[in-house]
Design a protein around this motif. Structure first.
Motif, PDB file in Angstrom:
ATOM      1  N   GLU A  31       0.820  -1.215   0.000  1.00 44.04           N
ATOM      2  CA  GLU A  31       0.000   0.000   0.000  1.00 44.04           C
ATOM      3  C   GLU A  31       0.857   1.269   0.000  1.00 44.04           C
ATOM      4  OE1 GLU A  31      -3.874  -1.789   2.399  1.00 44.04           O
ATOM      5  OE2 GLU A  31      -2.475  -0.486   3.471  1.00 44.04           O
ATOM      6  N   VAL A  32       0.230   2.361  -0.426  1.00 42.97           N
ATOM      7  CA  VAL A  32       0.926   3.650  -0.427  1.00 42.97           C
ATOM      8  C   VAL A  32       0.044   4.719   0.212  1.00 42.97           C
ATOM      9  CG1 VAL A  32       2.273   3.099  -2.490  1.00 42.97           C
ATOM     10  CG2 VAL A  32       0.097   4.293  -2.754  1.00 42.97           C
ATOM     11  N   LEU A  33       0.704   5.741   0.752  1.00 43.46           N
ATOM     12  CA  LEU A  33      -0.006   6.921   1.251  1.00 43.46           C
ATOM     13  C   LEU A  33      -0.003   7.961   0.133  1.00 43.46           C
ATOM     14  CD1 LEU A  33      -1.168   8.635   3.736  1.00 43.46           C
ATOM     15  CD2 LEU A  33       1.186   9.454   3.997  1.00 43.46           C
ATOM     16  N   VAL A  34      -1.190   8.450  -0.216  1.00 41.15           N
ATOM     17  CA  VAL A  34      -1.315   9.445  -1.284  1.00 41.15           C
ATOM     18  C   VAL A  34      -1.810  10.753  -0.691  1.00 41.15           C
ATOM     19  CG1 VAL A  34      -2.496  10.047  -3.450  1.00 41.15           C
ATOM     20  CG2 VAL A  34      -1.820   7.667  -3.011  1.00 41.15           C
ATOM     21  N   GLU A  35      -1.126  11.851  -1.030  1.00 39.46           N
ATOM     22  CA  GLU A  35      -1.624  13.182  -0.672  1.00 39.46           C
ATOM     23  C   GLU A  35      -2.452  13.689  -1.845  1.00 39.46           C
ATOM     24  OE1 GLU A  35       1.392  16.130   0.067  1.00 39.46           O
ATOM     25  OE2 GLU A  35      -0.085  17.640   0.662  1.00 39.46           O
ATOM     26  N   MET A  36      -3.720  14.007  -1.583  1.00 37.41           N
ATOM     27  CA  MET A  36      -4.627  14.396  -2.663  1.00 37.41           C
ATOM     28  C   MET A  36      -4.315  15.805  -3.146  1.00 37.41           C
ATOM     29  SD  MET A  36      -6.788  12.292  -3.876  1.00 37.41           S
ATOM     30  CE  MET A  36      -7.130  11.303  -2.430  1.00 37.41           C
ATOM     31  N   HIS A  37      -4.409  16.002  -4.445  1.00 39.10           N
ATOM     32  CA  HIS A  37      -4.187  17.316  -5.045  1.00 39.10           C
ATOM     33  C   HIS A  37      -5.503  17.889  -5.584  1.00 39.10           C
ATOM     34  CE1 HIS A  37      -3.190  20.191  -8.222  1.00 39.10           C
ATOM     35  NE2 HIS A  37      -2.045  20.385  -7.606  1.00 39.10           N
ATOM     36  N   SER A  38      -6.245  17.067  -6.303  1.00 37.06           N
ATOM     37  CA  SER A  38      -7.505  17.487  -6.924  1.00 37.06           C
ATOM     38  C   SER A  38      -8.476  16.329  -6.859  1.00 37.06           C
ATOM     39  CB  SER A  38      -7.292  17.838  -8.403  1.00 37.06           C
ATOM     40  OG  SER A  38      -6.398  18.898  -8.555  1.00 37.06           O
ATOM     41  N   CYS A  39      -9.778  16.663  -6.804  1.00 33.53           N
ATOM     42  CA  CYS A  39     -10.765  15.585  -6.806  1.00 33.53           C
ATOM     43  C   CYS A  39     -12.085  16.079  -7.394  1.00 33.53           C
ATOM     44  CB  CYS A  39     -10.985  15.071  -5.388  1.00 33.53           C
ATOM     45  SG  CYS A  39     -12.073  13.638  -5.338  1.00 33.53           S
ATOM     46  N   GLY A  40     -12.641  15.326  -8.323  1.00 34.84           N
ATOM     47  CA  GLY A  40     -13.933  15.662  -8.908  1.00 34.84           C
ATOM     48  C   GLY A  40     -15.073  15.116  -8.059  1.00 34.84           C
ATOM     49  N   GLY A 141     -11.813   6.742  -0.896  1.00 36.57           N
ATOM     50  CA  GLY A 141     -12.165   7.858  -0.002  1.00 36.57           C
ATOM     51  C   GLY A 141     -11.381   9.108  -0.334  1.00 36.57           C
ATOM     52  N   ALA A 142     -11.621   9.621  -1.557  1.00 34.80           N
ATOM     53  CA  ALA A 142     -10.770  10.702  -2.071  1.00 34.80           C
ATOM     54  C   ALA A 142     -11.137  12.085  -1.547  1.00 34.80           C
ATOM     55  CB  ALA A 142     -10.811  10.707  -3.603  1.00 34.80           C
ATOM     56  N   PHE A 143     -12.265  12.217  -0.845  1.00 40.43           N
ATOM     57  CA  PHE A 143     -12.589  13.513  -0.243  1.00 40.43           C
ATOM     58  C   PHE A 143     -11.819  13.646   1.065  1.00 40.43           C
ATOM     59  CE2 PHE A 143     -17.073  13.279  -2.334  1.00 40.43           C
ATOM     60  CZ  PHE A 143     -16.547  13.727  -3.540  1.00 40.43           C
ATOM     61  N   SER A 144     -10.523  13.654   0.953  1.00 33.25           N
ATOM     62  CA  SER A 144      -9.639  13.644   2.110  1.00 33.25           C
ATOM     63  C   SER A 144      -8.271  14.155   1.664  1.00 33.25           C
ATOM     64  CB  SER A 144      -9.516  12.196   2.624  1.00 33.25           C
ATOM     65  OG  SER A 144      -8.630  12.117   3.711  1.00 33.25           O
ATOM     66  N   THR A 145      -7.607  14.868   2.550  1.00 34.03           N
ATOM     67  CA  THR A 145      -6.288  15.401   2.160  1.00 34.03           C
ATOM     68  C   THR A 145      -5.298  14.277   1.872  1.00 34.03           C
ATOM     69  OG1 THR A 145      -5.638  15.541   4.490  1.00 34.03           O
ATOM     70  CG2 THR A 145      -6.586  17.540   3.485  1.00 34.03           C
ATOM     71  N   HIS A 146      -5.519  13.128   2.491  1.00 29.82           N
ATOM     72  CA  HIS A 146      -4.635  11.973   2.275  1.00 29.82           C
ATOM     73  C   HIS A 146      -5.478  10.706   2.276  1.00 29.82           C
ATOM     74  CE1 HIS A 146      -2.088  15.053   4.101  1.00 29.82           C
ATOM     75  NE2 HIS A 146      -1.037  14.471   3.535  1.00 29.82           N
ATOM     76  N   THR A 147      -4.945   9.658   1.653  1.00 28.85           N
ATOM     77  CA  THR A 147      -5.581   8.358   1.746  1.00 28.85           C
ATOM     78  C   THR A 147      -4.525   7.270   1.611  1.00 28.85           C
ATOM     79  OG1 THR A 147      -7.394   6.965   0.928  1.00 28.85           O
ATOM     80  CG2 THR A 147      -6.164   8.209  -0.719  1.00 28.85           C
ATOM     81  N   VAL A 148      -4.880   6.081   2.071  1.00 32.58           N
ATOM     82  CA  VAL A 148      -3.986   4.923   1.933  1.00 32.58           C
ATOM     83  C   VAL A 148      -4.658   3.930   1.001  1.00 32.58           C
ATOM     84  CG1 VAL A 148      -2.944   2.960   3.139  1.00 32.58           C
ATOM     85  CG2 VAL A 148      -2.928   5.216   4.203  1.00 32.58           C
ATOM     86  N   VAL A 149      -3.954   3.561  -0.087  1.00 31.21           N
ATOM     87  CA  VAL A 149      -4.547   2.709  -1.113  1.00 31.21           C
ATOM     88  C   VAL A 149      -3.521   1.664  -1.558  1.00 31.21           C
ATOM     89  CG1 VAL A 149      -5.786   2.703  -3.329  1.00 31.21           C
ATOM     90  CG2 VAL A 149      -5.823   4.744  -1.930  1.00 31.21           C
ATOM     91  N   HIS A 150      -4.012   0.490  -1.925  1.00 31.43           N
ATOM     92  CA  HIS A 150      -3.119  -0.550  -2.436  1.00 31.43           C
ATOM     93  C   HIS A 150      -2.589  -0.175  -3.819  1.00 31.43           C
ATOM     94  CE1 HIS A 150      -1.639  -4.496  -3.685  1.00 31.43           C
ATOM     95  NE2 HIS A 150      -1.620  -4.789  -2.391  1.00 31.43           N
ATOM     96  N   GLU A 151      -1.344  -0.530  -4.100  1.00 30.29           N
ATOM     97  CA  GLU A 151      -0.750  -0.142  -5.390  1.00 30.29           C
ATOM     98  C   GLU A 151      -1.501  -0.735  -6.580  1.00 30.29           C
ATOM     99  OE1 GLU A 151       3.244  -1.624  -6.229  1.00 30.29           O
ATOM    100  OE2 GLU A 151       2.932  -3.344  -4.917  1.00 30.29           O
ATOM    101  N   ALA A 152      -2.260  -1.811  -6.358  1.00 33.34           N
ATOM    102  CA  ALA A 152      -3.048  -2.390  -7.456  1.00 33.34           C
ATOM    103  C   ALA A 152      -4.178  -1.469  -7.900  1.00 33.34           C
ATOM    104  CB  ALA A 152      -3.628  -3.740  -7.028  1.00 33.34           C
ATOM    105  N   LYS A 153      -4.428  -0.406  -7.123  1.00 34.82           N
ATOM    106  CA  LYS A 153      -5.480   0.548  -7.491  1.00 34.82           C
ATOM    107  C   LYS A 153      -4.903   1.923  -7.762  1.00 34.82           C
ATOM    108  CE  LYS A 153      -9.323   0.348  -5.303  1.00 34.82           C
ATOM    109  NZ  LYS A 153     -10.578  -0.132  -4.701  1.00 34.82           N
ATOM    110  N   VAL A 154      -3.600   2.040  -7.902  1.00 33.05           N
ATOM    111  CA  VAL A 154      -2.978   3.354  -8.038  1.00 33.05           C
ATOM    112  C   VAL A 154      -2.244   3.432  -9.372  1.00 33.05           C
ATOM    113  CG1 VAL A 154      -1.346   4.977  -7.016  1.00 33.05           C
ATOM    114  CG2 VAL A 154      -2.785   3.590  -5.526  1.00 33.05           C
ATOM    115  N   ALA A 155      -2.799   4.229 -10.294  1.00 30.88           N
ATOM    116  CA  ALA A 155      -2.205   4.372 -11.625  1.00 30.88           C
ATOM    117  C   ALA A 155      -1.203   5.520 -11.615  1.00 30.88           C
ATOM    118  CB  ALA A 155      -3.297   4.646 -12.651  1.00 30.88           C
ATOM    119  N   LYS A 156      -0.001   5.228 -12.072  1.00 34.46           N
ATOM    120  CA  LYS A 156       1.020   6.276 -12.152  1.00 34.46           C
ATOM    121  C   LYS A 156       0.840   7.060 -13.446  1.00 34.46           C
ATOM    122  CE  LYS A 156       5.879   7.135 -12.448  1.00 34.46           C
ATOM    123  NZ  LYS A 156       7.249   6.666 -12.526  1.00 34.46           N
ATOM    124  N   ILE A 157       0.803   8.384 -13.336  1.00 30.92           N
ATOM    125  CA  ILE A 157       0.676   9.220 -14.540  1.00 30.92           C
ATOM    126  C   ILE A 157       1.913  10.088 -14.681  1.00 30.92           C
ATOM    127  CG2 ILE A 157      -1.851   9.232 -14.502  1.00 30.92           C
ATOM    128  CD1 ILE A 157      -1.682  12.096 -13.293  1.00 30.92           C
TER     129      ILE A 157
END
Ligand code: CU
Length: 369
Positions: A31-40, A141-157
């Motif tokens: 898993e990784v910790l992601v700091e959110m930048h933008s969210c629709g 749960g992207a309406f959050s300044t940060h979230t923890v997600v498994h890398e299998a759900k995290v697309a690198k752009i």
């Protein structure tokens, strides 16, 4: 050390979010910790607020259309590094299960529990508020300044892609464009009808244009959707409402019906119209909208006469492989994200963003953190 974050929490259906401090567990294996930048803000967030999606589990942090930056890695993470720009996606691509290996579907066997149970990939919970467990929509749960997600759900752009637009690929762009190119496989010269010109419908329109469809008919109750629709590739617009027979209108424009009809509204009535508006012998209706709880009740004859029906979730997009490509298509000028963003708000004003979408004023409101 658990991470403190600020999140918009839904404590009860039909209520506004409360923005509060939450605690996120350290990323576990993979898993990784992601700091959110933008969210629709998406219609399925509203469906969750209204309790029309059964697998709620309250309290919950909604949001599934985010973009952000990887800030910490759990043990054994292979595909990501700190600082990567990423899209935490509602669906997974584990690469190991039958669906992922065969690539016959984007329903990763190992991602289903997270998608529908609003939990992490291992079925447990990563967030708490005041010690109380918190669900996270689609395990994101992207309406959050940060979230923890498994890398299998995290697309690198690509780090050069503006995240304000790229976040839309986490849901609306994948769902709409993907439904056309990956699921329906619309060929050049095709005739297409799109029921509903919200963010999903407009992405179906631009997907159809990208595929080279010659006729693209958009239908919506809101007259103002014609402008963005035409900007993204509509050739015809039909304003639906009392006294307008959508199927008749489509047949007037495309005699015999269309080869492809996409239901981006949801509900059995529109689904039946979509099917009936397709051509005998070869028509395909693709259902994307949120169900209304009623059975479909399609005409037996519509099916016997060679019309086909399929469903599509996240446009058949394999999140890790396909989402970054959709981001690149926009940068190459082949897709357009700007037309979809009608409003921008700071995260703290998320409840206003929900109302804008409910009122039909916004196509997409993008929150910035
Ligand atoms: Cu969505």
């Amino acid at each position: 050390m658990p991470t403190k974050a600020r999140a918009a929490i839904l404590y009860a259906f039909h209520e506004p979010f409360r923005i509060e401090e939450i605690e996120l567990a350290d990323p576990k294996e993979g898993e990784v910790l992601v700091e959110m930048h933008s969210c629709g803000i998406c219609h399925s967030d509203i469906s969750m607020i209204d309790g029309s999606v059964p697998e709620g589990g309250l309290p919950i942090v909604l949001g599934h259309e985010g973009a952000g930056v990887v800030r910490a890695l759990g043990p054994g993470v292979k595909s990501l590094q700190i600082g990567d720009h990423v899209l935490p996606m509602p669906m997974a691509e584990c690469g190991q299960c039958e669906s992922c290996r065969s690539r016959k579907s984007n329903f990763c066997d190992n991602g289903m529990q997270s998608l529908f149970g609003n939990v992490a990939m291992d079925g447990t919970i990563r967030a708490t508020v005041g010690g109380r467990p918190l669900h996270q929509m689609c395990g994101v749960g992207a309406f959050s300044t940060h979230t923890v997600v498994h890398e299998a759900k995290v697309a690198k752009i690509d780090s050069g892609a503006p995240m304000e637009g790229a976040c839309l690929v986490s849901c609306a762009v994948s769902t709409g464009v993907g439904a056309v190119i990956y699921d329906a496989k619309v060929p050049p010269g095709a005739t297409v009808a799109v029921f509903g010109l919200g963010a999903i419908g407009l992405n179906i329109v631009q997907g159809a244009r990208l595929a080279g469809a010659k006729t693209i008919i958009g239908l919506d109750r809101i007259a103002d959707r014609e402008g963005p629709g035409r900007a993204l590739g509509l050739t015809h617009f039909v304003q639906v409402g009392p006294g307008v027979d959508a199927v008749e209108e489509i047949r007037k424009i495309s005699p015999g019906g269309v080869e492809f009809a996409f239901d981006a509204v949801g509900g059995s009535a529109v689904a039946r119209q979509a099917l009936s508006s397709t051509r005998i012998g070869c028509g395909l209706a693709v259902l994307i909208g949120v169900p209304d709880g009623a059975d479909l009740n399609v005409s037996y004859y519509d099916i016997i006469m060679g019309r086909r029906l399929m469903g599509s979730m996240l446009g058949g997009v394999h999140p890790l492989a396909d989402a970054p490509r959709l981001v690149e298509l926009e940068r190459a000028g082949k897709l357009n994200f700007d037309t979809l963003i009608t409003h921008r708000l700071p995260f703290e004003r998320i409840n206003e963003g929900i109302e804008l979408l409910r009122a039909g004023k916004a196509i997409r409101t993008v929150l910035s953190f």
